[in-house]
Design an enzyme around this catalytic site. Structure first.
Site, PDB file in Angstrom:
ATOM      1  N   ASP A 291       1.087  -1.157  -0.200  1.00 49.73           N
ATOM      2  CA  ASP A 291       0.286   0.497  -0.031  1.00 49.73           C
ATOM      3  C   ASP A 291       0.620   1.299  -0.143  1.00 49.73           C
ATOM      4  O   ASP A 291       1.823   1.433   0.045  1.00 49.73           O
ATOM      5  CB  ASP A 291      -0.803   0.486   0.770  1.00 49.73           C
ATOM      6  CG  ASP A 291      -1.720   0.800   1.531  1.00 49.73           C
ATOM      7  OD1 ASP A 291      -1.526   1.334   0.410  1.00 49.73           O
ATOM      8  OD2 ASP A 291      -1.858   1.813   2.831  1.00 49.73           O
TER       9      ASP A 291
ATOM     10  N   ASP B 246      -0.014   5.238   1.160  1.00 47.72           N
ATOM     11  CA  ASP B 246      -0.455   6.322   2.389  1.00 47.72           C
ATOM     12  C   ASP B 246      -0.521   5.519   3.451  1.00 47.72           C
ATOM     13  O   ASP B 246      -1.217   4.503   3.809  1.00 47.72           O
ATOM     14  CB  ASP B 246      -1.826   6.692   2.493  1.00 47.72           C
ATOM     15  CG  ASP B 246      -1.515   7.805   0.932  1.00 47.72           C
ATOM     16  OD1 ASP B 246      -0.711   8.684   0.680  1.00 47.72           O
ATOM     17  OD2 ASP B 246      -2.568   7.700   0.312  1.00 47.72           O
TER      18      ASP B 246
END
Length: 240
Positions: free
Chosen positions: A8, A10
């Site tokens: 991922d 953020d």
């Protein structure tokens, strides 16, 4: 057989949310209440389109937006991890699956000099329109009820693995590293030899602890607090 690292972005690669960090490019570093209250659950991409339109209306140009995004901090230990991956591309593939957008992620990775670690980025397409405003599109459409309307990370990962398999590439082990609610869905397609790595204290870790029979998990769970934790897991798996 190679190892696949899936990240991922953020609150994983970077230690904040690039979509909310962007408001720092505004003179008062705030969005009006009328804009923030317009968000609807599961429709973040449309909301960010309105945010970028507002930023453009304030005569904040893309160069200013880029310079601000380039100041977002990386999560502790993540630069060392990405450098290690860059140095071992013969045995490690690395992809990012994110609900951010192509421009934000490219700007941030390039500014940090770690773009060589990442083979592909799967995220919402972004471009500048004729006014110089950023426009963001959905990554794809899908029928997964668990995920936001614009992105099912499990679907993205499964398509990627299928295409790699068709090209003769099979992965001995997959590490999935994330923090949020939309990282749970791809974790459910991992195999017993794979590792899902939730960030400690974040939503994904909590969801994995209360998984249900409807979404059984086969992969081993190894929580992390820094890139150093992830690097230890990775290097241990590479030893003969």
């Amino acid at each position: 057989m190679k190892t696949l690292m899936v990240f991922d972005f953020d609150h994983t690669v970077v230690d904040d949310n690039s979509d909310t960090w962007v408001k720092r490019c505004l003179p008062d570093q705030n969005l009006p209440n009328s804009l923030t209250s317009s968000y609807r659950e599961g429709h973040w991409t449309e909301f960010m389109g309105r945010v970028m339109n507002y930023i453009g209306d304030q005569e904040v140009g893309p160069d200013r937006v880029r310079s601000v995004l380039e100041t977002i901090p990386f999560t502790g230990g993540m630069m060392d991890l990405l450098s290690f991956i860059s140095e071992h591309k013969s045995t490690i593939d690395c992809i990012v699956i994110s609900d951010s957008n192509t421009m934000f992620i490219d700007w941030i990775l390039q500014a940090a000099g770690v773009q060589t670690a990442v083979d592909q980025v799967f995220t919402n397409p972004a471009r500048l329109n004729e006014l110089g405003y950023m426009e963001i599109q959905h990554y794809h459409s899908h029928d997964c009820a668990r995920c936001p309307v614009n992105l099912c990370k499990k679907n993205v990962l499964e398509v990627y693995l299928s295409e790699k398999s068709n090209g003769g590439v099979e992965y001995e082990r997959i590490f999935y590293v994330g923090d949020g609610r939309n990282d749970f869905c791809p974790a459910t397609c991992l195999r017993g030899n794979d590792v899902v790595m939730p960030r400690r204290g974040y939503t994904l870790e909590k969801l994995l602890k209360r998984q249900t029979d409807e979404a059984p998990l086969r992969a081993r769970v190894a929580a992390w607090s820094s890139g150093s934790d992830i690097l230890k897991e990775l290097t241990a798996s590479l030893r003969p």
